[in-house]
Design a protein around this motif. Sequence first.
Motif, PDB file in Angstrom:
ATOM      1  N   THR A   1       7.360   3.568  -4.633  1.00 48.76           N
ATOM      2  CA  THR A   1       8.130   2.410  -4.156  1.00 48.76           C
ATOM      3  C   THR A   1       9.612   2.657  -4.369  1.00 48.76           C
TER       4      THR A   1
ATOM      5  N   ARG B   1       0.187   3.011   1.288  1.00 49.69           N
ATOM      6  CA  ARG B   1       1.425   2.326   0.952  1.00 49.69           C
ATOM      7  C   ARG B   1       2.611   2.929   1.704  1.00 49.69           C
TER       8      ARG B   1
ATOM      9  N   THR C   1       0.685  -2.960  -1.485  1.00 51.73           N
ATOM     10  CA  THR C   1       1.556  -2.529  -2.576  1.00 51.73           C
ATOM     11  C   THR C   1       1.038  -3.080  -3.916  1.00 51.73           C
TER      12      THR C   1
ATOM     13  N   ASP D   1      -0.094  -1.002  -7.004  1.00 51.77           N
ATOM     14  CA  ASP D   1       0.546  -1.171  -8.309  1.00 51.77           C
ATOM     15  C   ASP D   1      -0.498  -1.419  -9.390  1.00 51.77           C
TER      16      ASP D   1
ATOM     17  N   GLU E   1      12.589   3.040  -1.605  1.00 52.87           N
ATOM     18  CA  GLU E   1      13.801   2.207  -1.699  1.00 52.87           C
ATOM     19  C   GLU E   1      15.056   3.072  -1.697  1.00 52.87           C
TER      20      GLU E   1
END
Lengths: 233, 260
Positions: free
Chosen positions: B178, B199, B233, B237, B182
């Motif tokens: 993630t 994902r 996501t 996670d 980003e």
Amino acid sequence: MKLGIFAGPATTGKTAVIRHILTRLHNRGLAAAFLKIDVQFAEEDEQLAAEFGIPTRKVYSGELCPDHCNVMVLGDALAWAERSKAEVLLVETAGLCLRCSPYVDGGLGVVVLEATSGMNLPLKVGPMLSLADVAVVTKIDRVSQAEREVFRARIQDAAPEVAVREVNALHGIGIDPLVTRLLNYPDVSKNMLLRGNPPVGTCTICVGKKEIGWQAHFGVVRSLENQSFYRGE
Amino acid sequence: MVSQISIIAGRGRDGRCDRIERLDLNMGDVVSVVGRTGSGKTTLINDIELFADGDTPTGRRILFDGVPAAPEDRDDPSRNPIALITQHTTFLSDLPVTEFLVTHARIRARSQAAAQALVAETLMFANQLTGEPINPGSRMTELSGGQTRALLIADATVICDTPIVLLDEVENAGINRTRALELLRRHKRIFIFVTHDPRIALLSDRRIVMSEGRITDVLETDEEEQAVAPAVTRLDDMLSHLRERLRGGLRVSRADLEVA
């Protein structure tokens, strides 16, 4: 007769590069011959003869330095290639001692280096690199982008005049310009000269003195503290 | 700087053509390449990496801003618009991390100070992707798999500064995905992920679908998929959380299934 001499450490992909060049020569209808000079074992001559149906030969240099062997046999090899009706002779040689180079004036000199051999290699291989026309870099997919860039920069540091060419020897990408360069060379003359200055030839170790320590030798001697010594190419 | 690459159709293993005639990828695009093992995903990104011009087995052509790549771009890695990171790509150098990065940065940067700044930024980038921060004094060859991947991505993004980054199944290598996505989105590039990771696939703008060596479809991530992405996501996670607990020698309980 066009001449291309390919040098480089063992297993860097010299034969893979030559194979792609032979394919392209074949496609252009040019007859090639291949000579392999190695120390004690080689089978590339048999492989390439079987694959391309071209005249091939090999020479084992044995106790002799392969570059020395190259100087001895190259004249005969050109005559052999001419008798075999070849228009291009490709010579593959194991560059070993890093003091000489096998290239001659009038023929294309190519050193094949692998990117996986570490960033300092270009600084170590001496005239095999600095006297070449082209440095071909193989196995580029195995190392980080960073090391590829540093490898190239180090080649340019060590040999600013040498053209660097990254190739993918698996797919044969980047080979065409090499073929163009080879064919753009004028035909070789009968009186070929070794490129660059050979290293000092009077060496007590080369003639068989095995004692350790400079006190036991004569000619070019050097102690640990003495920074000046003979510098070749 | 290149701002668009185009894939011109070639053929799959069965000789059938790619389903798209031409696919344009623009600066800032994040694209996934999906498909079963052996479907031709890696071949597709190899075509891109090799600047294919009808001279690879697929016959595909790759255009940069509408034209084939210049020979200089292929010959000079510091002009190459592409950085490729695969599962096999690795660092061979045993130099300490900082020294290695400075050596690389000096080729790219105008001054010593600029090189130092690039190195600092690269380490900061890499450390956001890995569990254990990189010790700048460690030798490159001592880094863990995750640290190596993180540093490869950081080096390609920050120091190489190439407009196109190809990542071949790097998700298995213990990096924070993630965070990676980003950070990567913040550095505007064309990112192409070969991935099996739902994902990454759903967080991409679109996905190129491969089968039998050819491109069979290109799917834009639609609104419903975008809506599904947060749930995926969370699931991911949760699995990461469980993985971390197990790795840390801890027990897991039902309560851990609620953690997102």
